[in-house]
Design a protein around this motif. Structure first.
Motif, PDB file in Angstrom:
ATOM      1  N   ILE A  17       0.837  -1.208   0.000  1.00  0.00           N
ATOM      2  CA  ILE A  17       0.000   0.000   0.000  1.00  0.00           C
ATOM      3  C   ILE A  17       0.869   1.254   0.000  1.00  0.00           C
ATOM      4  N   ASP A  18       1.915   1.233   0.805  1.00  0.00           N
ATOM      5  CA  ASP A  18       2.801   2.390   0.908  1.00  0.00           C
ATOM      6  C   ASP A  18       3.465   2.703  -0.424  1.00  0.00           C
ATOM      7  N   GLN A  19       4.057   1.703  -1.046  1.00  0.00           N
ATOM      8  CA  GLN A  19       4.797   1.949  -2.281  1.00  0.00           C
ATOM      9  C   GLN A  19       3.887   2.229  -3.468  1.00  0.00           C
ATOM     10  N   VAL A  20       2.759   1.539  -3.557  1.00  0.00           N
ATOM     11  CA  VAL A  20       1.821   1.811  -4.654  1.00  0.00           C
ATOM     12  C   VAL A  20       1.307   3.242  -4.561  1.00  0.00           C
ATOM     13  N   SER A  21       0.955   3.684  -3.350  1.00  0.00           N
ATOM     14  CA  SER A  21       0.448   5.053  -3.182  1.00  0.00           C
ATOM     15  C   SER A  21       1.522   6.077  -3.506  1.00  0.00           C
ATOM     16  N   LYS A  22       2.749   5.840  -3.080  1.00  0.00           N
ATOM     17  CA  LYS A  22       3.831   6.785  -3.350  1.00  0.00           C
ATOM     18  C   LYS A  22       4.161   6.856  -4.839  1.00  0.00           C
ATOM     19  N   ILE A  23       4.243   5.708  -5.494  1.00  0.00           N
ATOM     20  CA  ILE A  23       4.578   5.684  -6.916  1.00  0.00           C
ATOM     21  C   ILE A  23       3.474   6.347  -7.738  1.00  0.00           C
ATOM     22  N   TRP A  24       2.205   6.086  -7.369  1.00  0.00           N
ATOM     23  CA  TRP A  24       1.101   6.717  -8.094  1.00  0.00           C
ATOM     24  C   TRP A  24       1.180   8.233  -7.961  1.00  0.00           C
ATOM     25  N   VAL A  25       1.376   8.721  -6.748  1.00  0.00           N
ATOM     26  CA  VAL A  25       1.463  10.161  -6.509  1.00  0.00           C
ATOM     27  C   VAL A  25       2.645  10.746  -7.263  1.00  0.00           C
ATOM     28  N   LYS A  26       3.771  10.073  -7.202  1.00  0.00           N
ATOM     29  CA  LYS A  26       4.992  10.567  -7.849  1.00  0.00           C
ATOM     30  C   LYS A  26       4.802  10.705  -9.364  1.00  0.00           C
ATOM     31  N   LEU A  27       4.100   9.757  -9.977  1.00  0.00           N
ATOM     32  CA  LEU A  27       3.956   9.735 -11.432  1.00  0.00           C
ATOM     33  C   LEU A  27       2.754  10.520 -11.945  1.00  0.00           C
ATOM     34  N   ASN A  28       1.840  10.893 -11.060  1.00  0.00           N
ATOM     35  CA  ASN A  28       0.598  11.521 -11.518  1.00  0.00           C
ATOM     36  C   ASN A  28       0.323  12.905 -10.942  1.00  0.00           C
ATOM     37  N   MET A  29       1.112  13.349  -9.962  1.00  0.00           N
ATOM     38  CA  MET A  29       0.843  14.627  -9.327  1.00  0.00           C
ATOM     39  C   MET A  29       2.078  15.521  -9.350  1.00  0.00           C
ATOM     40  N   THR A  30       1.843  16.818  -9.365  1.00  0.00           N
ATOM     41  CA  THR A  30       2.932  17.775  -9.245  1.00  0.00           C
ATOM     42  C   THR A  30       3.064  18.187  -7.783  1.00  0.00           C
ATOM     43  N   LEU A  31       4.235  18.689  -7.428  1.00  0.00           N
ATOM     44  CA  LEU A  31       4.444  19.137  -6.055  1.00  0.00           C
ATOM     45  C   LEU A  31       3.406  20.193  -5.675  1.00  0.00           C
ATOM     46  N   GLY A  32       2.825  20.019  -4.488  1.00  0.00           N
ATOM     47  CA  GLY A  32       1.832  20.968  -4.013  1.00  0.00           C
ATOM     48  C   GLY A  32       0.420  20.690  -4.477  1.00  0.00           C
ATOM     49  N   GLN A  33       0.268  19.814  -5.472  1.00  0.00           N
ATOM     50  CA  GLN A  33      -1.072  19.486  -5.946  1.00  0.00           C
ATOM     51  C   GLN A  33      -1.819  18.714  -4.867  1.00  0.00           C
ATOM     52  N   ARG A 174      -0.853  19.240  11.431  1.00  0.00           N
ATOM     53  CA  ARG A 174      -0.186  20.030  10.403  1.00  0.00           C
ATOM     54  C   ARG A 174       0.718  19.230   9.471  1.00  0.00           C
ATOM     55  N   PRO A 175       1.560  18.316   9.960  1.00  0.00           N
ATOM     56  CA  PRO A 175       2.505  17.626   9.061  1.00  0.00           C
ATOM     57  C   PRO A 175       1.801  16.773   8.004  1.00  0.00           C
ATOM     58  N   VAL A 176       2.415  16.687   6.828  1.00  0.00           N
ATOM     59  CA  VAL A 176       1.977  15.779   5.771  1.00  0.00           C
ATOM     60  C   VAL A 176       2.764  14.483   5.943  1.00  0.00           C
ATOM     61  N   PHE A 177       2.089  13.343   5.817  1.00  0.00           N
ATOM     62  CA  PHE A 177       2.740  12.072   6.115  1.00  0.00           C
ATOM     63  C   PHE A 177       2.392  11.042   5.054  1.00  0.00           C
ATOM     64  N   ASN A 178       2.782   9.804   5.272  1.00  0.00           N
ATOM     65  CA  ASN A 178       2.499   8.735   4.320  1.00  0.00           C
ATOM     66  C   ASN A 178       2.077   7.467   5.061  1.00  0.00           C
ATOM     67  N   VAL A 179       1.811   6.415   4.315  1.00  0.00           N
ATOM     68  CA  VAL A 179       1.354   5.158   4.921  1.00  0.00           C
ATOM     69  C   VAL A 179       2.419   4.570   5.840  1.00  0.00           C
ATOM     70  N   ALA A 180       3.685   4.687   5.442  1.00  0.00           N
ATOM     71  CA  ALA A 180       4.779   4.164   6.270  1.00  0.00           C
ATOM     72  C   ALA A 180       4.841   4.877   7.610  1.00  0.00           C
ATOM     73  N   ASP A 181       4.716   6.212   7.594  1.00  0.00           N
ATOM     74  CA  ASP A 181       4.691   6.973   8.848  1.00  0.00           C
ATOM     75  C   ASP A 181       3.535   6.517   9.733  1.00  0.00           C
ATOM     76  N   SER A 182       2.375   6.290   9.101  1.00  0.00           N
ATOM     77  CA  SER A 182       1.195   5.862   9.844  1.00  0.00           C
ATOM     78  C   SER A 182       1.428   4.508  10.505  1.00  0.00           C
ATOM     79  N   ALA A 183       2.059   3.588   9.765  1.00  0.00           N
ATOM     80  CA  ALA A 183       2.332   2.260  10.312  1.00  0.00           C
ATOM     81  C   ALA A 183       3.245   2.340  11.528  1.00  0.00           C
ATOM     82  N   ILE A 184       4.274   3.179  11.443  1.00  0.00           N
ATOM     83  CA  ILE A 184       5.189   3.350  12.570  1.00  0.00           C
ATOM     84  C   ILE A 184       4.442   3.914  13.773  1.00  0.00           C
ATOM     85  N   SER A 185       3.648   4.953  13.546  1.00  0.00           N
ATOM     86  CA  SER A 185       2.919   5.610  14.634  1.00  0.00           C
ATOM     87  C   SER A 185       1.912   4.665  15.283  1.00  0.00           C
ATOM     88  N   ILE A 186       1.190   3.911  14.467  1.00  0.00           N
ATOM     89  CA  ILE A 186       0.201   2.968  15.006  1.00  0.00           C
ATOM     90  C   ILE A 186       0.895   1.874  15.805  1.00  0.00           C
TER      91      ILE A 186
END
Length: 216
Positions: A17-33, A174-186
């Motif tokens: 889930i973490d890598q699929v979400s990151k790769i999709w965002v990286k290939l389909n979104m611009t910074l700040g979008q 406030r911080p922007v995070f990802n699935v990996a950060d969420s897994a660590i926190s949980i």
């Protein structure tokens, strides 16, 4: 493989889930979008960071290299710990919590280790490309961690009587995070929440084993 199935499955699912979400965002979104998922309470907002979880930074290029190598050593240590705990029949819930932390740490390691090689630089104008002809945007261990989850649940002002922050605006979260950060926190939160249960059961189990040894 008894005892390894659930931890390995959990690690695989979190990493997928973490890598699929990151790769999709990286290939389909611009910074700040960004776009909304649950109104303005949960959004996808693409950003990258050079440092630690939740967008924190750490000491420039040298700090980045140190942090990447430190993460790898830490993940190796956590992986060894999981193997040890499974072999010694630690509490299953505790093992799964540590597996969450392991998966999250490994997920961010993949970004910082390989994304600089595999992707072109993300920009405010166009998404990144995978395996660009001109090469990646950074050397190994110097990639940026992709963040995209933004949950500004509520905003307000600090009471005037609070030192230093009185009257200032605050935003949670406030911080922007990802699935990996969420897994660590949980994983960390569950260990703190159920630590008495985990270690009480561990203590009782060891007492039972010691009693059997004495009786024999």
């Amino acid at each position: 493989m008894k005892g390894y199935t659930k931890p390995l499955a959990l690690i695989f699912i979190v990493l997928l889930i973490d890598q699929v979400s990151k790769i999709w965002v990286k290939l389909n979104m611009t910074l700040g979008q960004e776009f909304n998922i649950l109104g303005h309470k949960l959004m996808i907002h693409f950003t990258e960071n050079n440092g630690m979880a939740f967008g924190m930074e750490f000491g420039g290029e040298a700090g980045k290299l140190f942090l990447s190598l430190f993460r790898i050593v830490a993940v190796i240590g956590i992986g060894y710990g999981i193997t040890y705990m499974i072999k010694n029949k630690y509490n299953r819930g505790f093992i799964l919590n540590v597996a969450l932390i392991f998966a999250g740490a490994l997920g961010n390691i993949l970004d910082s280790t390989f994304y600089g090689i595999f992707f072109s630089e993300s920009s405010w104008y166009e998404p990144a490309k995978l395996f660009p002809a001109e090469g990646g945007y950074a050397s190994i261990f110097h990639g940026k961690v992709v963040d995209m989850l933004y949950a500004p649940l509520f905003a307000g002002n600090y009471p005037s009587w609070i030192p230093f922050f009185g009257g200032q605006d605050f935003l949670f979260f406030r911080p922007v995070f990802n699935v990996a950060d969420s897994a660590i926190s949980i994983g960390v939160a569950l260990i703190l929440l159920y630590q008495k249960r985990y270690f009480k059961e561990e203590h009782l189990e060891k007492e039972s084993i010691n009693s059997e040894i004495i009786e024999d």
